[in-house]
Design a protein around this motif. Structure first.
Motif, PDB file in Angstrom:
ATOM      1  N   LEU A 192      10.541 -28.881  78.326  1.00 33.64           N
ATOM      2  CA  LEU A 192      11.667 -27.943  78.385  1.00 33.64           C
ATOM      3  C   LEU A 192      11.543 -26.981  79.557  1.00 33.64           C
ATOM      4  O   LEU A 192      12.561 -26.506  80.082  1.00 33.64           O
ATOM      5  CB  LEU A 192      11.763 -27.157  77.075  1.00 33.64           C
ATOM      6  N   ALA A 193      10.337 -26.690  79.988  1.00 29.11           N
ATOM      7  CA  ALA A 193      10.153 -25.765  81.104  1.00 29.11           C
ATOM      8  C   ALA A 193      10.700 -26.323  82.411  1.00 29.11           C
ATOM      9  O   ALA A 193      10.957 -25.577  83.353  1.00 29.11           O
ATOM     10  CB  ALA A 193       8.671 -25.434  81.269  1.00 29.11           C
ATOM     11  N   ASP A 194      10.916 -27.641  82.472  1.00 30.68           N
ATOM     12  CA  ASP A 194      11.428 -28.267  83.689  1.00 30.68           C
ATOM     13  C   ASP A 194      12.951 -28.247  83.785  1.00 30.68           C
ATOM     14  O   ASP A 194      13.488 -28.590  84.844  1.00 30.68           O
ATOM     15  CB  ASP A 194      10.959 -29.725  83.767  1.00 30.68           C
ATOM     16  N   GLY A 195      13.645 -27.886  82.721  1.00 22.68           N
ATOM     17  CA  GLY A 195      15.107 -27.910  82.822  1.00 22.68           C
ATOM     18  C   GLY A 195      15.845 -27.654  81.538  1.00 22.68           C
ATOM     19  O   GLY A 195      17.067 -27.830  81.484  1.00 22.68           O
ATOM     20  N   GLY A 196      15.163 -27.261  80.487  1.00 21.42           N
ATOM     21  CA  GLY A 196      15.842 -26.913  79.251  1.00 21.42           C
ATOM     22  C   GLY A 196      16.346 -28.118  78.474  1.00 21.42           C
ATOM     23  O   GLY A 196      15.941 -29.262  78.706  1.00 21.42           O
ATOM     24  N   TYR A 197      17.245 -27.830  77.554  1.00 14.81           N
ATOM     25  CA  TYR A 197      17.777 -28.853  76.653  1.00 14.81           C
ATOM     26  C   TYR A 197      19.004 -29.560  77.229  1.00 14.81           C
ATOM     27  O   TYR A 197      19.813 -28.962  77.954  1.00 14.81           O
ATOM     28  CB  TYR A 197      18.224 -28.223  75.330  1.00 14.81           C
ATOM     29  N   ARG A 198      19.135 -30.807  76.838  1.00 16.56           N
ATOM     30  CA  ARG A 198      20.404 -31.536  76.923  1.00 16.56           C
ATOM     31  C   ARG A 198      20.980 -31.560  75.512  1.00 16.56           C
ATOM     32  O   ARG A 198      20.344 -32.065  74.587  1.00 16.56           O
ATOM     33  CB  ARG A 198      20.177 -32.967  77.405  1.00 16.56           C
ATOM     34  N   ILE A 199      22.183 -31.018  75.355  1.00 14.92           N
ATOM     35  CA  ILE A 199      22.866 -31.039  74.065  1.00 14.92           C
ATOM     36  C   ILE A 199      24.128 -31.885  74.219  1.00 14.92           C
ATOM     37  O   ILE A 199      25.008 -31.570  75.023  1.00 14.92           O
ATOM     38  CB  ILE A 199      23.211 -29.618  73.588  1.00 14.92           C
ATOM     39  N   GLY A 200      24.181 -32.987  73.476  1.00 16.37           N
ATOM     40  CA  GLY A 200      25.331 -33.875  73.515  1.00 16.37           C
ATOM     41  C   GLY A 200      26.288 -33.577  72.373  1.00 16.37           C
ATOM     42  O   GLY A 200      25.869 -33.386  71.226  1.00 16.37           O
ATOM     43  N   LEU A 201      27.567 -33.531  72.691  1.00 14.87           N
ATOM     44  CA  LEU A 201      28.613 -33.203  71.715  1.00 14.87           C
ATOM     45  C   LEU A 201      29.663 -34.309  71.688  1.00 14.87           C
ATOM     46  O   LEU A 201      29.977 -34.904  72.723  1.00 14.87           O
ATOM     47  CB  LEU A 201      29.293 -31.878  72.093  1.00 14.87           C
ATOM     48  N   GLU A 202      30.205 -34.549  70.499  1.00 19.69           N
ATOM     49  CA  GLU A 202      31.224 -35.586  70.315  1.00 19.69           C
ATOM     50  C   GLU A 202      32.477 -34.977  69.718  1.00 19.69           C
ATOM     51  O   GLU A 202      32.411 -34.274  68.701  1.00 19.69           O
ATOM     52  CB  GLU A 202      30.688 -36.680  69.402  1.00 19.69           C
ATOM     53  N   ALA A 203      33.622 -35.242  70.333  1.00 18.13           N
ATOM     54  CA  ALA A 203      34.916 -34.734  69.869  1.00 18.13           C
ATOM     55  C   ALA A 203      35.660 -35.832  69.109  1.00 18.13           C
ATOM     56  O   ALA A 203      35.800 -36.953  69.619  1.00 18.13           O
ATOM     57  CB  ALA A 203      35.756 -34.253  71.051  1.00 18.13           C
ATOM     58  N   ARG A 204      36.141 -35.480  67.904  1.00 11.25           N
ATOM     59  CA  ARG A 204      36.861 -36.449  67.074  1.00 11.25           C
ATOM     60  C   ARG A 204      38.213 -35.875  66.658  1.00 11.25           C
ATOM     61  O   ARG A 204      38.349 -34.674  66.397  1.00 11.25           O
ATOM     62  CB  ARG A 204      36.053 -36.788  65.819  1.00 11.25           C
ATOM     63  N   ASP A 205      39.200 -36.738  66.585  1.00  8.94           N
ATOM     64  CA  ASP A 205      40.534 -36.375  66.105  1.00  8.94           C
ATOM     65  C   ASP A 205      40.507 -36.413  64.577  1.00  8.94           C
ATOM     66  O   ASP A 205      40.311 -37.473  63.979  1.00  8.94           O
ATOM     67  CB  ASP A 205      41.548 -37.377  66.658  1.00  8.94           C
ATOM     68  N   THR A 206      40.691 -35.265  63.935  1.00  4.69           N
ATOM     69  CA  THR A 206      40.592 -35.232  62.479  1.00  4.69           C
ATOM     70  C   THR A 206      41.797 -35.868  61.806  1.00  4.69           C
ATOM     71  O   THR A 206      41.717 -36.246  60.636  1.00  4.69           O
ATOM     72  CB  THR A 206      40.431 -33.785  61.980  1.00  4.69           C
ATOM     73  N   ASN A 207      42.930 -36.006  62.516  1.00  2.06           N
ATOM     74  CA  ASN A 207      44.104 -36.672  61.940  1.00  2.06           C
ATOM     75  C   ASN A 207      43.893 -38.169  61.812  1.00  2.06           C
ATOM     76  O   ASN A 207      44.283 -38.787  60.826  1.00  2.06           O
ATOM     77  CB  ASN A 207      45.350 -36.402  62.793  1.00  2.06           C
ATOM     78  N   THR A 208      43.289 -38.763  62.829  1.00  2.00           N
ATOM     79  CA  THR A 208      43.144 -40.219  62.871  1.00  2.00           C
ATOM     80  C   THR A 208      41.712 -40.675  62.583  1.00  2.00           C
ATOM     81  O   THR A 208      41.495 -41.855  62.275  1.00  2.00           O
ATOM     82  CB  THR A 208      43.540 -40.746  64.262  1.00  2.00           C
ATOM     83  N   GLY A 209      40.757 -39.764  62.721  1.00  2.00           N
ATOM     84  CA  GLY A 209      39.356 -40.127  62.574  1.00  2.00           C
ATOM     85  C   GLY A 209      38.754 -40.738  63.821  1.00  2.00           C
ATOM     86  O   GLY A 209      37.573 -41.106  63.830  1.00  2.00           O
ATOM     87  N   ASP A 210      39.541 -40.846  64.891  1.00  2.00           N
ATOM     88  CA  ASP A 210      39.066 -41.489  66.113  1.00  2.00           C
ATOM     89  C   ASP A 210      38.070 -40.607  66.856  1.00  2.00           C
ATOM     90  O   ASP A 210      38.239 -39.386  66.950  1.00  2.00           O
ATOM     91  CB  ASP A 210      40.240 -41.789  67.055  1.00  2.00           C
ATOM     92  N   ILE A 211      37.058 -41.234  67.422  1.00  2.00           N
ATOM     93  CA  ILE A 211      36.177 -40.565  68.364  1.00  2.00           C
ATOM     94  C   ILE A 211      36.858 -40.580  69.723  1.00  2.00           C
ATOM     95  O   ILE A 211      37.265 -41.636  70.216  1.00  2.00           O
ATOM     96  CB  ILE A 211      34.815 -41.268  68.436  1.00  2.00           C
TER      97      ILE A 211
END
Length: 225
Positions: free
Chosen positions: A114-133
């Motif tokens: 982590l001292a070399d560049g911190g965290y990578r945080i991956g996020l996923e957006a989904r449509d709650t009406n259709t359930g689609d990613i």
């Protein structure tokens, strides 16, 4: 403050819906689907491509999702200690509610330190009406991650993912001075390609500035909206 900021983001997305009705220009066939706005992943003020070296037309794309290299990447600058948040809007242009989940939490650099560049945080957006990613975003160089940010967690538009930070010089992170501290943002559509909003280097941003779109159908990576 959180409520007023959230409403402001919804208003920006509503305005984008009207813009989505404009026909795509030549070379951008099928660019309009049901767009979701992408915002700076930093709460408050930030700076787009401060030194003119990390614009999304050419900036290196480090990460992959679903077996594909991400569509585009940009560095967004803020001195250490600023709150890092999700870049995804809360509603699509059609008014569908968007939910965001944490899908990756790991050191961002290949060294695993982590001292070399911190965290990578991956996020996923989904449509709650259709359930689609719809899309994913990788937010890199995150410091001081809260314990609740783990794979599977649901995050809102102002959930703190961590802070901007400054890390030691390495092959992964080469920054001199706090003005060089930044978040490396990468974005990818689930289907076809997302786009970025083209702007000049060293442009000032707010947390309501739209910097890209997902849920659109561009024909290749690193394309401007």
């Amino acid at each position: 403050m959180r409520i007023s900021r959230m409403c402001a983001r919804l208003a920006v997305v509503a305005l984008a819906a009207a813009a989505a009705l404009v026909p795509a220009t030549a070379g951008q066939a099928h660019a309009v689907a049901d767009p979701i706005s992408v915002y700076p992943p930093i709460q408050g003020a930030s700076t787009w491509d401060r030194f003119g070296l990390s614009g999304p037309a050419t900036h290196h794309r480090v990460f992959s999702n679903w077996g594909y290299v991400n569509d585009w990447a940009v560095d967004i600058y803020r001195t250490p200690g600023a709150t890092v948040v999700s870049p995804f809007g809360t509603r699509s242009a059609a008014g569908h509610a968007i939910s965001v989940y944490v899908v990756t939490v790991r050191p961002g650099c290949a060294t695993g330190n982590l001292a070399d560049g911190g965290y990578r945080i991956g996020l996923e957006a989904r449509d709650t009406n259709t359930g689609d990613i719809i899309a994913r975003a990788d937010v890199m160089h995150v410091n001081n991650k809260p314990s609740g940010i783990v794979v599977g967690a649901t995050v809102g538009p102002w959930t703190k993912l961590g802070e901007t930070g400054r890390f030691r010089w390495s092959t992964c992170y080469q920054v001199n001075g706090d003005t060089g501290a930044h978040i490396h943002l990468e974005v990818i559509n689930q289907h076809r390609y997302s786009c970025y909003v083209s702007r000049s280097a060293n442009t000032a941003l707010t947390d309501l500035t739209v910097v890209g779109k997902v849920g659109v159908h561009y024909t290749g990576p690193q394309q401007a909206c």
